[in-house]
Write a protein that holds these residues in place. Structure first.
Motif, PDB file in Angstrom:
ATOM      1  N   SER A  16     -68.078 -36.246   8.589  1.00 48.03           N
ATOM      2  CA  SER A  16     -67.637 -36.896   9.405  1.00 48.03           C
ATOM      3  C   SER A  16     -66.382 -37.704   8.227  1.00 48.03           C
ATOM      4  CB  SER A  16     -68.373 -38.760   8.882  1.00 48.03           C
ATOM      5  OG  SER A  16     -69.679 -38.829  10.077  1.00 48.03           O
ATOM      6  N   PHE A  17     -66.456 -37.383   6.830  1.00 51.73           N
ATOM      7  CA  PHE A  17     -65.166 -37.499   6.636  1.00 51.73           C
ATOM      8  C   PHE A  17     -64.024 -36.362   6.776  1.00 51.73           C
ATOM      9  CE2 PHE A  17     -67.025 -40.630   2.727  1.00 51.73           C
ATOM     10  CZ  PHE A  17     -66.740 -41.416   3.504  1.00 51.73           C
ATOM     11  N   ALA A  18     -65.318 -35.580   6.629  1.00 54.17           N
ATOM     12  CA  ALA A  18     -63.728 -34.349   7.489  1.00 54.17           C
ATOM     13  C   ALA A  18     -63.021 -34.060   8.317  1.00 54.17           C
ATOM     14  CB  ALA A  18     -64.979 -33.353   7.238  1.00 54.17           C
ATOM     15  N   THR A  23     -58.906 -35.390  11.606  1.00 50.24           N
ATOM     16  CA  THR A  23     -57.659 -35.855  12.116  1.00 50.24           C
ATOM     17  C   THR A  23     -56.633 -36.215  12.033  1.00 50.24           C
ATOM     18  OG1 THR A  23     -59.825 -36.452  13.730  1.00 50.24           O
ATOM     19  CG2 THR A  23     -58.119 -38.155  14.302  1.00 50.24           C
ATOM     20  N   ILE A  24     -56.478 -37.652  11.065  1.00 49.09           N
ATOM     21  CA  ILE A  24     -55.524 -37.759  10.230  1.00 49.09           C
ATOM     22  C   ILE A  24     -54.566 -37.217  10.411  1.00 49.09           C
ATOM     23  CG2 ILE A  24     -55.107 -39.884   8.223  1.00 49.09           C
ATOM     24  CD1 ILE A  24     -57.150 -40.283   8.193  1.00 49.09           C
ATOM     25  N   ARG A  60     -51.271 -25.402  10.100  1.00 54.52           N
ATOM     26  CA  ARG A  60     -53.167 -24.542  10.461  1.00 54.52           C
ATOM     27  C   ARG A  60     -53.336 -24.736   8.976  1.00 54.52           C
ATOM     28  NH1 ARG A  60     -48.121 -20.707  10.566  1.00 54.52           N
ATOM     29  NH2 ARG A  60     -48.319 -20.173  13.172  1.00 54.52           N
ATOM     30  N   GLN A  61     -52.749 -25.177   7.583  1.00 56.90           N
ATOM     31  CA  GLN A  61     -54.073 -25.291   6.388  1.00 56.90           C
ATOM     32  C   GLN A  61     -54.765 -26.574   7.031  1.00 56.90           C
ATOM     33  OE1 GLN A  61     -51.529 -27.153   3.324  1.00 56.90           O
ATOM     34  NE2 GLN A  61     -52.523 -27.515   2.150  1.00 56.90           N
ATOM     35  N   THR A  62     -54.418 -27.658   7.823  1.00 54.45           N
ATOM     36  CA  THR A  62     -55.335 -28.709   7.758  1.00 54.45           C
ATOM     37  C   THR A  62     -56.500 -28.020   8.640  1.00 54.45           C
ATOM     38  OG1 THR A  62     -53.384 -30.428   7.675  1.00 54.45           O
ATOM     39  CG2 THR A  62     -54.922 -31.050   9.132  1.00 54.45           C
ATOM     40  N   PHE A  63     -56.335 -27.439   9.191  1.00 56.72           N
ATOM     41  CA  PHE A  63     -56.925 -26.944  10.165  1.00 56.72           C
ATOM     42  C   PHE A  63     -58.288 -25.907   9.766  1.00 56.72           C
ATOM     43  CE2 PHE A  63     -58.829 -23.458  12.785  1.00 56.72           C
ATOM     44  CZ  PHE A  63     -59.680 -24.362  14.058  1.00 56.72           C
TER      45      PHE A  63
END
Length: 104
Positions: A16-18, A23-24, A60-63
């Protein structure tokens, strides 16, 4: 009992945190891209290729950050209990620890 408890208290919470973090980060990236494009368009300029590249690198880094955290959690909580080979079990459970230490 312990398997059931850690599944919901650890796995579901961490996933959930991930998901929330990814998302943020995506919302922040898209809002920043839209804001910078509005500023550039208002000034009559064009966005440089370097700026576009930086924005895409952030997305990309976030994904991949979210993907690696989810992969580590799945390898530890979902796959490892079904593996009987000691070497494969060691690698799966070590992946979980490696992902968390590498992510920081």
């Amino acid at each position: 009992m312990c398997d059931h408890l850690t599944w919901f208290s650890d796995f579901m919470l961490n996933i959930s945190f991930a998901v929330v973090t990814v998302t943020i980060n995506f919302l922040t990236a898209f809002k920043a891209m839209r804001s910078s494009r509005m500023l550039v368009n208002a000034a009559g300029l064009q966005i440089s290729k370097q700026q576009r590249q930086r924005e895409m690198n952030f997305i990309r880094q976030t994904f991949f950050q979210g993907l690696t955290v989810a992969t580590g959690q799945i390898s530890y909580y979902v796959l490892a209990p079904h593996v009987s080979n000691e070497i494969a079990l060691f690698l799966l459970t070590s992946l979980w620890g490696f992902v968390h230490s590498f992510e920081g």
